[in-house]
Design a protein around this motif. Structure first.
Motif, PDB file in Angstrom:
ATOM      1  N   ARG A 274       0.838  -1.191   0.000  1.00 50.04           N
ATOM      2  CA  ARG A 274       0.000   0.000   0.000  1.00 50.04           C
ATOM      3  C   ARG A 274       0.878   1.247   0.000  1.00 50.04           C
ATOM      4  NH1 ARG A 274      -5.358   0.537   2.572  1.00 50.04           N
ATOM      5  NH2 ARG A 274      -5.039  -1.687   2.588  1.00 50.04           N
ATOM      6  N   ILE A 275       0.477   2.228  -0.779  1.00 50.90           N
ATOM      7  CA  ILE A 275       1.119   3.538  -0.694  1.00 50.90           C
ATOM      8  C   ILE A 275       0.412   4.272   0.436  1.00 50.90           C
ATOM      9  CG2 ILE A 275       1.552   5.732  -1.834  1.00 50.90           C
ATOM     10  CD1 ILE A 275       1.695   4.232  -4.477  1.00 50.90           C
ATOM     11  N   GLU A 276       1.105   4.427   1.546  1.00 47.90           N
ATOM     12  CA  GLU A 276       0.519   5.092   2.714  1.00 47.90           C
ATOM     13  C   GLU A 276       0.533   6.602   2.514  1.00 47.90           C
ATOM     14  OE1 GLU A 276      -1.074   3.797   5.162  1.00 47.90           O
ATOM     15  OE2 GLU A 276      -0.556   1.692   4.846  1.00 47.90           O
ATOM     16  N   GLN A 277      -0.517   7.223   2.972  1.00 46.11           N
ATOM     17  CA  GLN A 277      -0.626   8.673   2.912  1.00 46.11           C
ATOM     18  C   GLN A 277      -0.666   9.230   4.330  1.00 46.11           C
ATOM     19  OE1 GLN A 277      -0.186  10.259   0.238  1.00 46.11           O
ATOM     20  NE2 GLN A 277      -0.666   8.796  -1.374  1.00 46.11           N
ATOM     21  N   ALA A 278      -0.170  10.429   4.505  1.00 44.83           N
ATOM     22  CA  ALA A 278      -0.130  11.047   5.832  1.00 44.83           C
ATOM     23  C   ALA A 278      -1.529  11.322   6.375  1.00 44.83           C
ATOM     24  CB  ALA A 278       0.679  12.345   5.784  1.00 44.83           C
TER      25      ALA A 278
ATOM     26  N   PHE B  60      -3.732  16.615  -3.144  1.00 44.01           N
ATOM     27  CA  PHE B  60      -3.025  15.933  -4.226  1.00 44.01           C
ATOM     28  C   PHE B  60      -1.528  16.196  -4.197  1.00 44.01           C
ATOM     29  CE2 PHE B  60      -0.972  15.895  -8.317  1.00 44.01           C
ATOM     30  CZ  PHE B  60      -0.967  14.522  -8.514  1.00 44.01           C
ATOM     31  N   ALA B  61      -1.100  17.402  -3.867  1.00 46.39           N
ATOM     32  CA  ALA B  61       0.336  17.693  -3.857  1.00 46.39           C
ATOM     33  C   ALA B  61       1.078  16.687  -2.976  1.00 46.39           C
ATOM     34  CB  ALA B  61       0.587  19.116  -3.386  1.00 46.39           C
ATOM     35  N   ILE B  62       0.488  16.343  -1.845  1.00 45.79           N
ATOM     36  CA  ILE B  62       1.117  15.389  -0.924  1.00 45.79           C
ATOM     37  C   ILE B  62       0.919  13.959  -1.428  1.00 45.79           C
ATOM     38  CG2 ILE B  62       1.055  14.494   1.441  1.00 45.79           C
ATOM     39  CD1 ILE B  62       0.139  17.371   2.271  1.00 45.79           C
ATOM     40  N   TRP B  63      -0.292  13.619  -1.815  1.00 43.23           N
ATOM     41  CA  TRP B  63      -0.563  12.267  -2.306  1.00 43.23           C
ATOM     42  C   TRP B  63       0.264  11.973  -3.559  1.00 43.23           C
ATOM     43  CZ3 TRP B  63      -5.925   9.617  -2.049  1.00 43.23           C
ATOM     44  CH2 TRP B  63      -6.410   9.621  -0.743  1.00 43.23           C
TER      45      TRP B  63
ATOM     46  N   ILE C 186     -11.816  17.080   0.603  1.00 34.71           N
ATOM     47  CA  ILE C 186     -10.888  16.861  -0.511  1.00 34.71           C
ATOM     48  C   ILE C 186     -10.379  18.202  -1.018  1.00 34.71           C
ATOM     49  CG2 ILE C 186     -10.620  15.931  -2.842  1.00 34.71           C
ATOM     50  CD1 ILE C 186     -12.798  13.888  -2.127  1.00 34.71           C
ATOM     51  N   ALA C 187      -9.062  18.352  -1.023  1.00 37.83           N
ATOM     52  CA  ALA C 187      -8.443  19.592  -1.500  1.00 37.83           C
ATOM     53  C   ALA C 187      -8.779  19.816  -2.971  1.00 37.83           C
ATOM     54  CB  ALA C 187      -6.932  19.529  -1.304  1.00 37.83           C
ATOM     55  N   THR C 188      -8.837  21.072  -3.340  1.00 35.40           N
ATOM     56  CA  THR C 188      -9.205  21.415  -4.716  1.00 35.40           C
ATOM     57  C   THR C 188      -8.116  21.065  -5.723  1.00 35.40           C
ATOM     58  OG1 THR C 188      -8.375  23.659  -4.411  1.00 35.40           O
ATOM     59  CG2 THR C 188     -10.724  23.289  -3.990  1.00 35.40           C
TER      60      THR C 188
END
Length: 183
Positions: free
Chosen positions: A35-39, A46-49, A108-110
């Motif tokens: 899994r690609i873990e996200q913070a 999206f910038a972080i993901w 959800i960020a724009t």
């Protein structure tokens, strides 16, 4: 290609995929899957993901196959749209939310919008449902057309998640295995 010949990267959507979700079950079943873990699964940016996805692809030791669900599909499409041909051998994209439905989710960020509209640089399959509450079949067909994806109609399968009865989802795993053999 066989699953052992690839680094299979699992990309969940908003909230991550719980232990009963088909993505978690596939991760446990497929030895080369991780899994690609996200913070922050609850407030995605999206910038972080996207940075985390690109990093995971760069760290892979074998050809990469992405397995994305819901908002993870959109993140994958963004990364692929700018990456060009390379280490990603293919992407199995399941139940993307329509762009209009993402607008209505304040967590959800724009920066996930606008969605990419160019052909993706690797073979892709987009699995869609006829009664997904987050995306009509017509909107999924439009995404598949933009991205150059093969469309797999899963029938009346809801959002293809635990809530719609898709814990193990053996039909999906068989479709994924068929997709791998074509890579």
């Amino acid at each position: 290609m066989k699953s052992r010949d690839a680094d299979i990267l699992i990309l969940p959507g908003l909230g991550g995929s719980g232990p009963d979700h088909w993505q978690s079950r596939w991760q446990a079943k497929l030895s080369s899957a991780r899994r690609i873990e996200q913070a922050d699964w609850a407030h995605p940016e999206f910038a972080i993901w996207g940075a985390r996805i690109a990093e995971a692809v760069a760290e892979a030791e074998r050809p990469v196959v992405l397995v994305a669900h819901s908002l993870g599909v959109i993140a994958a499409a963004h990364v692929l749209a700018v990456a060009g041909p390379g280490r990603v051998a293919g992407a199995f994209l399941v139940a993307p939310p329509a762009e209009a439905s993402v607008i209505d989710i304040p967590e959800i960020a724009t920066d996930f919008r606008p969605y990419p509209t160019r052909v993706l640089p690797c073979p892709t399959v987009l699995v869609a449902s006829t009664d997904d509450p987050y995306c009509t079949l017509e909107a999924s067909e439009a995404l598949a057309s933009h991205w150059g994806s093969s469309l797999l109609n899963a029938g009346a399968a809801g959002h293809i998640n635990t809530a719609s009865g898709h814990g193990p989802w053996p039909e999906g795993l068989m479709a994924f295995a068929g997709f791998l053999t074509k890579l």
